[in-house]
Design an enzyme around this catalytic site. Sequence first.
Site, PDB file in Angstrom:
ATOM      1  N   GLU A 101      63.067  23.443  17.827  1.00  0.00           N
ATOM      2  CA  GLU A 101      62.192  22.076  18.445  1.00  0.00           C
ATOM      3  C   GLU A 101      62.232  22.403  19.672  1.00  0.00           C
ATOM      4  OE1 GLU A 101      63.788  17.326  16.546  1.00  0.00           O
ATOM      5  OE2 GLU A 101      65.774  19.391  17.394  1.00  0.00           O
ATOM      6  N   CYS A 114      62.105  23.645  27.771  1.00  0.00           N
ATOM      7  CA  CYS A 114      63.540  23.735  27.035  1.00  0.00           C
ATOM      8  C   CYS A 114      62.890  23.996  26.149  1.00  0.00           C
ATOM      9  CB  CYS A 114      64.142  22.736  27.021  1.00  0.00           C
ATOM     10  SG  CYS A 114      65.777  22.603  26.238  1.00  0.00           S
ATOM     11  N   CYS A 121      72.528  27.556  14.703  1.00  0.00           N
ATOM     12  CA  CYS A 121      73.356  28.335  16.090  1.00  0.00           C
ATOM     13  C   CYS A 121      74.810  28.440  14.996  1.00  0.00           C
ATOM     14  CB  CYS A 121      73.208  27.191  17.288  1.00  0.00           C
ATOM     15  SG  CYS A 121      74.333  28.325  18.560  1.00  0.00           S
ATOM     16  N   CYS A 125      80.000  24.369  18.157  1.00  0.00           N
ATOM     17  CA  CYS A 125      80.805  23.492  18.910  1.00  0.00           C
ATOM     18  C   CYS A 125      80.695  22.252  19.036  1.00  0.00           C
ATOM     19  CB  CYS A 125      79.737  23.721  20.608  1.00  0.00           C
ATOM     20  SG  CYS A 125      79.787  25.175  21.316  1.00  0.00           S
ATOM     21  N   CYS A 128      78.587  19.701  19.274  1.00  0.00           N
ATOM     22  CA  CYS A 128      77.014  19.785  19.398  1.00  0.00           C
ATOM     23  C   CYS A 128      76.189  19.885  18.008  1.00  0.00           C
ATOM     24  CB  CYS A 128      76.823  21.367  19.637  1.00  0.00           C
ATOM     25  SG  CYS A 128      74.357  21.644  19.680  1.00  0.00           S
ATOM     26  N   CYS A 344      70.682  16.455  25.831  1.00  0.00           N
ATOM     27  CA  CYS A 344      71.058  17.706  25.508  1.00  0.00           C
ATOM     28  C   CYS A 344      72.177  17.972  24.221  1.00  0.00           C
ATOM     29  CB  CYS A 344      72.520  18.156  26.288  1.00  0.00           C
ATOM     30  SG  CYS A 344      72.002  18.342  27.888  1.00  0.00           S
TER      31      CYS A 344
END
Length: 365
Positions: A101, A114, A121, A125, A128, A344
Site C-alpha cells: 500500500e 507515503c 514488516c 510492533c 501496528c 499510520c
Amino acid sequence: MTEDVAGPAPAAVEITDLERPALQRYLASLGAEPYHARQLFAWLYRRGTTDPAGMTDLSRALRERLVTAASITTPVIARRDVSSDGTTKYLLTLGDGRQVESVFIPDTPRQTFCLSTQVGCAMKCAFCLTGRMGLVRNLRPGEIVGQVRVLARDLGLLDAPFNIVLMGMGEPLHNYDHTMAALRIMADAHGFALPARRVTLSTVGVLPALERLAAEPYMPNLAVSLHATTEDLRDRLVPVNRRYGLADLVQACARFPLKRRERITFEYVLLAGVNDSDAHARRLVALLAPVRAKVNLIPFNEAAGLPFARPSEPRIDAFAAILAARGVTVSVRKSRGRDIRAACGQLIVEGGARSPAQRMASLMT
Ligand code: SAH
C-alpha cells in the site's frame, strides 16, 4: 538449435532498479552511448513513459535492444480508496503478484507520498497492523520508486513538487541498500530531482544501519519511532528494542550528524493508559535532552485486533503541554485518511498478501 543447447535466455535487466551510473554501464554493455541514460531517466520519471518503443529520441536500434533485453516493470493499481479529506490509499500489485500500500496525502503547496519499503514488516510492533503480516520480502529499488511513478501519474502530478515519507509498510533500515538506491534514483537531477530535505525516513532504530546512514552523502530527514521512555516498556511495544535498546538508540541519535537548524523527529504513539501519563511525558523530556529533537505525537489509530485505545483529547493535550512547557518542540499528528484505514499503522494487505492467482497456483502444486 533447441532451447536446451542454448540454455535459458538471460534474465532481463530491470531498468527501474538501476541508478543512473549503473544504467550507463548497462547501456555501454549494449554498445550504446552512456548519455542515453539521461534520456531514459527523463522518459521514465518526468514523462511517465515506460515503453521503450515510445522513447523517440533513442535510436531505433537501441529501442529494439531495450524491448528485447531489458524490462521496465511498473506496479499496477489494484484498488484506490479516497478519504473524505482527500487522502488516497492505493493497493499496488508488484511484478510477482505481491501487494503493498502507498498513500497520497494532499496538501498545499506540496503533496506527500507515503511509500512502503517492504511487503509486510519484521519488526512486529505491538500496536501496528503491518507487523501482523510478518516480513514477506524486501522491495527492490524500482518497486519503491515505482510507487511514486504510479501515484503521480494516476493523480496527474508528474510535474508537481512533492515530499516523500518512508512511513508505509516496512522498516526502511531493514532494507537498507534498496531503500538508499531508491532515494538516489529519486534525487537524480535527470529524473524527479527530489532534494534529500524533501524526504523523511522513519525507523524503529536498527542501530548498525543507523550508523551507516550517519555516514551517507545522501541524507534524508530522520524520524525515529520511540514510543516509550523505559527499556522495559519499549521492549514490549517495539520488540527490536531487545536487541538495540533505548539508551543506545538515544546515544546514536545524539551523535547523528545534523546540519544547522536540523533536528531529529521522535515519533511517539500515544496509547491510553500505557505510555500517556504525565510521568511518561516528563521522562520523555529528560530522555531527549542530549538530542536536537522535536516530538511528533501520534494518537493511536485504532484497528480491529489491536489491544490498545486512543487517549482522550484532553489527555493528548496535557501530554503535549508538558513537553512544550519544558521547551520541547511538539506537534500532534493529524490523522489523515482514517476512514479508509490509510492512517499510520493501519496499512495491511489482507489474505497473506498473495494474489488470487498465486493462491490458486499454490493449491495446485
Ligand atoms: N517502520 C518504520 C516506518 C513506519 S512509519 C517506523 O516504525 O518508523 C509508521 C509510523 O506509524 C511509526 O511511527 C509507527 O510506530 C506508527 N504506528 C504504527 N501503528 C500505529 C497505530 N496503530 N497508530 C498510530 N501510529 C502507528
